[in-house]
Scaffold this motif. Structure first.
Motif, short mmCIF file in Angstrom:
data_model
loop_
_atom_site.label_atom_id
_atom_site.label_comp_id
_atom_site.label_asym_id
_atom_site.label_seq_id
_atom_site.Cartn_x
_atom_site.Cartn_y
_atom_site.Cartn_z
N THR A 40 0.86 -1.18 0.00
CA THR A 40 0.00 0.00 0.00
C THR A 40 0.90 1.22 0.00
O THR A 40 1.84 1.31 0.79
CB THR A 40 -0.92 0.02 1.23
OG1 THR A 40 -1.70 -1.18 1.22
CG2 THR A 40 -1.86 1.22 1.22
N THR A 41 0.60 2.15 -0.90
CA THR A 41 1.38 3.39 -0.97
C THR A 41 0.45 4.58 -0.73
O THR A 41 -0.74 4.52 -1.03
CB THR A 41 2.06 3.56 -2.35
OG1 THR A 41 1.06 3.64 -3.37
CG2 THR A 41 3.01 2.42 -2.64
N GLU A 42 1.03 5.63 -0.18
CA GLU A 42 0.31 6.89 -0.01
C GLU A 42 1.17 7.98 -0.59
O GLU A 42 2.34 8.12 -0.25
CB GLU A 42 0.03 7.18 1.46
CG GLU A 42 -0.71 8.49 1.65
CD GLU A 42 -1.00 8.82 3.11
OE1 GLU A 42 -1.49 9.94 3.37
OE2 GLU A 42 -0.72 7.99 3.99
N MET A 43 0.58 8.76 -1.48
CA MET A 43 1.28 9.87 -2.11
C MET A 43 1.08 11.14 -1.28
O MET A 43 0.18 11.22 -0.45
CB MET A 43 0.77 10.07 -3.54
CG MET A 43 1.06 8.87 -4.45
SD MET A 43 2.80 8.43 -4.51
CE MET A 43 3.47 9.87 -5.33
N PRO A 44 1.92 12.16 -1.50
CA PRO A 44 1.80 13.40 -0.73
C PRO A 44 0.41 14.05 -0.80
O PRO A 44 0.00 14.70 0.14
CB PRO A 44 2.86 14.30 -1.36
CG PRO A 44 3.87 13.35 -1.88
CD PRO A 44 3.08 12.16 -2.37
N ASP A 45 -0.32 13.84 -1.91
CA ASP A 45 -1.65 14.44 -2.02
C ASP A 45 -2.72 13.60 -1.35
O ASP A 45 -3.90 13.90 -1.43
CB ASP A 45 -2.01 14.68 -3.49
CG ASP A 45 -2.11 13.39 -4.30
OD1 ASP A 45 -1.96 12.29 -3.73
OD2 ASP A 45 -2.35 13.49 -5.53
N GLY A 46 -2.29 12.49 -0.67
CA GLY A 46 -3.24 11.64 0.03
C GLY A 46 -3.74 10.46 -0.79
O GLY A 46 -4.47 9.61 -0.27
N GLU A 47 -3.35 10.37 -2.06
CA GLU A 47 -3.80 9.27 -2.91
C GLU A 47 -3.23 7.94 -2.40
O GLU A 47 -2.02 7.79 -2.24
CB GLU A 47 -3.36 9.48 -4.35
CG GLU A 47 -3.79 8.37 -5.29
CD GLU A 47 -3.32 8.57 -6.71
OE1 GLU A 47 -3.74 7.78 -7.57
OE2 GLU A 47 -2.52 9.50 -6.98
N LEU A 48 -4.14 6.99 -2.14
CA LEU A 48 -3.75 5.65 -1.69
C LEU A 48 -3.84 4.68 -2.87
O LEU A 48 -4.80 4.74 -3.65
CB LEU A 48 -4.68 5.16 -0.58
CG LEU A 48 -4.60 5.90 0.75
CD1 LEU A 48 -5.71 5.44 1.69
CD2 LEU A 48 -3.24 5.68 1.40
N MET A 49 -2.85 3.80 -2.98
CA MET A 49 -2.86 2.77 -4.01
C MET A 49 -2.46 1.46 -3.36
O MET A 49 -1.59 1.44 -2.49
CB MET A 49 -1.89 3.11 -5.13
CG MET A 49 -2.31 4.32 -5.96
SD MET A 49 -1.11 4.70 -7.25
CE MET A 49 -0.19 5.98 -6.40
N THR A 50 -3.09 0.38 -3.80
CA THR A 50 -2.75 -0.95 -3.31
C THR A 50 -2.35 -1.82 -4.49
O THR A 50 -3.03 -1.81 -5.53
CB THR A 50 -3.94 -1.59 -2.57
OG1 THR A 50 -4.29 -0.75 -1.46
CG2 THR A 50 -3.59 -2.97 -2.05
N PHE A 51 -1.25 -2.54 -4.33
CA PHE A 51 -0.72 -3.41 -5.37
C PHE A 51 -0.54 -4.79 -4.77
O PHE A 51 -0.05 -4.93 -3.65
CB PHE A 51 0.63 -2.90 -5.87
CG PHE A 51 0.59 -1.51 -6.44
CD1 PHE A 51 0.35 -1.30 -7.79
CD2 PHE A 51 0.79 -0.41 -5.61
CE1 PHE A 51 0.31 -0.02 -8.31
CE2 PHE A 51 0.76 0.88 -6.12
CZ PHE A 51 0.52 1.08 -7.48
#
Length: 135
Positions: free
Chosen positions: A70-81
């Motif tokens: 799970t990643t979180e970008m500085p703008d708050g966007e969460l992504m799961t791979f």
């Protein structure tokens, strides 16, 4: 600003003879590799990572088993791979907070753009939000 994304490495072979995947210098990895490490026998109840980097770029590969990243970008966007194919890697840029959870049989191979330097790690989420300007 780069976002986390999957990279598919060549998958050569067949089910009856097996497979090989290859990365050559100046190939698909978008940075010079300075460090290679691997993790294994991580209990399924453990969440690893829980950090971001100031400068280090990484490619994470599940050479065996399954890894949920799970990643979180500085703008708050969460992504799961879900990594479970040894010919697919996940690019993680320096500004991404990331966590990993492993199946017990998972072996993770990591290509990193820098040598280990503790000062490159942002280990507290509050500091990540301050450094990268997240909401």
């Amino acid at each position: 600003m780069q976002k986390p994304h999957l990279i598919e490495f060549p998958k050569l072979g067949a089910p009856d003879i097996g497979y090989i995947s290859v990365e050559e210098v100046q190939g698909l990895v978008p940075f010079p590799i300075e460090r290679i490490f691997w993790t294994y026998f991580t209990p399924e109840s453990i969440v690893r990572g829980r950090h971001a980097h100031h400068a280090t770029e990484q490619i994470l590969i599940a050479v065996a088993g399954r890894i949920i990243v799970t990643t979180e970008m500085p703008d708050g966007e969460l992504m799961t791979f879900v990594l479970e194919s040894p010919h697919v890697g996940l690019y993680v840029p320096p500004n991404a907070w990331h966590t990993m959870q492993y199946s017990h049989t998972a072996v993770q191979l990591v290509f990193a753009s820098t040598r280990y330097n503790e000062e490159d790690y942002i280990r507290k989420r509050e500091n990540f939000l301050q450094v990268w300007g997240s909401k």
